[in-house]
Design a protein around this motif. Structure first.
Motif, PDB file in Angstrom:
ATOM      1  N   ARG A 235       0.801  -1.227   0.000  1.00 18.73           N
ATOM      2  CA  ARG A 235       0.000   0.000   0.000  1.00 18.73           C
ATOM      3  C   ARG A 235       0.835   1.280   0.000  1.00 18.73           C
ATOM      4  O   ARG A 235       0.443   2.275  -0.608  1.00 18.73           O
ATOM      5  N   GLY A 236       1.992   1.235   0.657  1.00 18.05           N
ATOM      6  CA  GLY A 236       2.836   2.425   0.688  1.00 18.05           C
ATOM      7  C   GLY A 236       3.379   2.798  -0.679  1.00 18.05           C
ATOM      8  O   GLY A 236       3.591   3.977  -0.982  1.00 18.05           O
ATOM      9  N   ASP A 237       3.622   1.791  -1.512  1.00 16.90           N
ATOM     10  CA  ASP A 237       4.123   2.044  -2.868  1.00 16.90           C
ATOM     11  C   ASP A 237       3.091   2.798  -3.705  1.00 16.90           C
ATOM     12  O   ASP A 237       3.445   3.513  -4.647  1.00 16.90           O
ATOM     13  N   PHE A 238       1.827   2.622  -3.352  1.00 19.60           N
ATOM     14  CA  PHE A 238       0.741   3.240  -4.118  1.00 19.60           C
ATOM     15  C   PHE A 238       0.234   4.536  -3.489  1.00 19.60           C
ATOM     16  O   PHE A 238      -0.666   5.177  -4.017  1.00 19.60           O
ATOM     17  N   GLY A 239       0.800   4.897  -2.346  1.00 18.91           N
ATOM     18  CA  GLY A 239       0.332   6.106  -1.669  1.00 18.91           C
ATOM     19  C   GLY A 239      -0.858   5.852  -0.764  1.00 18.91           C
ATOM     20  O   GLY A 239      -1.685   6.750  -0.566  1.00 18.91           O
ATOM     21  N   GLY A 240      -0.959   4.628  -0.233  1.00 19.45           N
ATOM     22  CA  GLY A 240      -2.068   4.293   0.665  1.00 19.45           C
ATOM     23  C   GLY A 240      -3.394   4.187  -0.089  1.00 19.45           C
ATOM     24  O   GLY A 240      -3.427   4.126  -1.326  1.00 19.45           O
ATOM     25  N   LYS A 241      -4.490   4.167   0.646  1.00 22.77           N
ATOM     26  CA  LYS A 241      -5.811   4.052   0.014  1.00 22.77           C
ATOM     27  C   LYS A 241      -6.111   5.256  -0.881  1.00 22.77           C
ATOM     28  O   LYS A 241      -6.708   5.126  -1.948  1.00 22.77           O
ATOM     29  N   LYS A 242      -5.680   6.421  -0.422  1.00 18.56           N
ATOM     30  CA  LYS A 242      -5.897   7.631  -1.211  1.00 18.56           C
ATOM     31  C   LYS A 242      -5.197   7.527  -2.559  1.00 18.56           C
ATOM     32  O   LYS A 242      -5.765   7.857  -3.605  1.00 18.56           O
ATOM     33  N   GLY A 243      -3.970   7.057  -2.524  1.00 16.83           N
ATOM     34  CA  GLY A 243      -3.209   6.904  -3.749  1.00 16.83           C
ATOM     35  C   GLY A 243      -3.789   5.824  -4.652  1.00 16.83           C
ATOM     36  O   GLY A 243      -3.800   5.965  -5.879  1.00 16.83           O
ATOM     37  N   THR A 244      -4.264   4.738  -4.047  1.00 10.70           N
ATOM     38  CA  THR A 244      -4.878   3.656  -4.810  1.00 10.70           C
ATOM     39  C   THR A 244      -6.097   4.158  -5.572  1.00 10.70           C
ATOM     40  O   THR A 244      -6.273   3.869  -6.765  1.00 10.70           O
ATOM     41  N   LYS A 245      -6.930   4.927  -4.889  1.00 11.33           N
ATOM     42  CA  LYS A 245      -8.130   5.466  -5.539  1.00 11.33           C
ATOM     43  C   LYS A 245      -7.770   6.434  -6.668  1.00 11.33           C
ATOM     44  O   LYS A 245      -8.427   6.472  -7.717  1.00 11.33           O
TER      45      LYS A 245
END
Length: 260
Positions: free
Chosen positions: A217-227
């Protein structure tokens, strides 16, 4: 007479050093590491002999590896191809290794440049820039070894998660990457993988997504980044959605190639 005796070995030493330096330069200039990694995957795809290339990779000089792979484009290309190639090679010969995946990925079994490295070293050390494998993308390794310190990428790119094939059915398919096209290949591969694995339910405003978004998840910027990523790829209508992570299918599925 004494002076002549001293000059002869000195001259031989100077000429010998010069010869060695020239040879090293020739090796550096002539070694096409990315082409080598591409050819290895191409041979695997075509069920051709690979041992000769494996020997060349094992015998590479570390300094040549370090100085030849200069840009991140070259590094991503080489290490993605190497990782995906050896997954195919090792698991085809020993499918039973997949029964204990934790040991399989952490075991040092890939011979390259005089070292024997693990899949974890390539994935988390080199391609994710020394991230702790259990840190969810938020914690870096404290004391990474020289191999990954010298060879790792300069900047992390979340798209590698949609390019690494770990042998499982739910893994992204294997593409053969090239430095000149790797950015576009990663862009295309990411779109294809996310489109295939993302389901949006408008009735519940929920996006069912790959577990990769949770594990790293950190690679994607957490949930905010995932969305944000999902919205950029036009897989959700808005960023205010609920996320639900799918179960990952770890069924062994090799020879899953794709052209990008």
């Amino acid at each position: 007479m004494k002076l002549k005796h001293l000059l002869v070995p000195l001259l031989i030493l100077v000429l010998s050093c010069g010869t060695k330096k020239t040879a090293l330069t020739d090796i550096t200039e002539s070694t096409e590491l990315n082409a080598l990694s591409e050819e290895l995957l191409e041979r695997i795809r075509n069920s051709e002999e690979t041992q000769s290339i494996e020997k060349r990779i094992a015998a590479l000089d570390f300094n040549v590896l370090d100085t030849t792979l200069k840009s991140d484009a070259q590094k991503y290309t080489f290490w993605l191809n190497i990782y995906n190639a050896y997954i195919q090679l090792i698991l085809k010969e020993h499918p039973e290794y997949y029964e204990d995946r934790g040991t399989f990925f952490s075991k040092e079994q890939i011979k390259i440049a005089g070292e024997t490295v693990s899949f974890e070293t390539i994935e988390h050390g080199i391609l994710r820039k020394s991230q702790w494998d259990l840190g969810l993308g938020y914690i870096r390794k404290w004391f990474p070894g020289k191999f990954e310190r010298k060879l790792r990428v300069a900047k992390r790119d979340y798209r590698v998660h949609f390019a690494l094939n770990c042998g499982a059915k739910d893994c992204p398919p294997v593409a053969i990457y090239t430095p000149s096209k790797v950015n576009q290949q990663l862009k295309k591969g990411t779109q294809k993988y996310l489109t295939a694995t993302t389901d949006y339910d408008k009735n519940t405003n929920t996006a069912n997504v790959t577990s990769l978004f949770s594990w790293f998840r950190g690679d994607f910027g957490g949930k905010k980044g995932t969305k944000k990523i999902l919205k950029e790829h036009k897989l959700i209508p808005q960023k205010k959605v609920d996320l639900k992570y799918k179960n990952y299918d770890w069924t062994l599925a090799l020879d899953n190639f794709i052209d990008l």
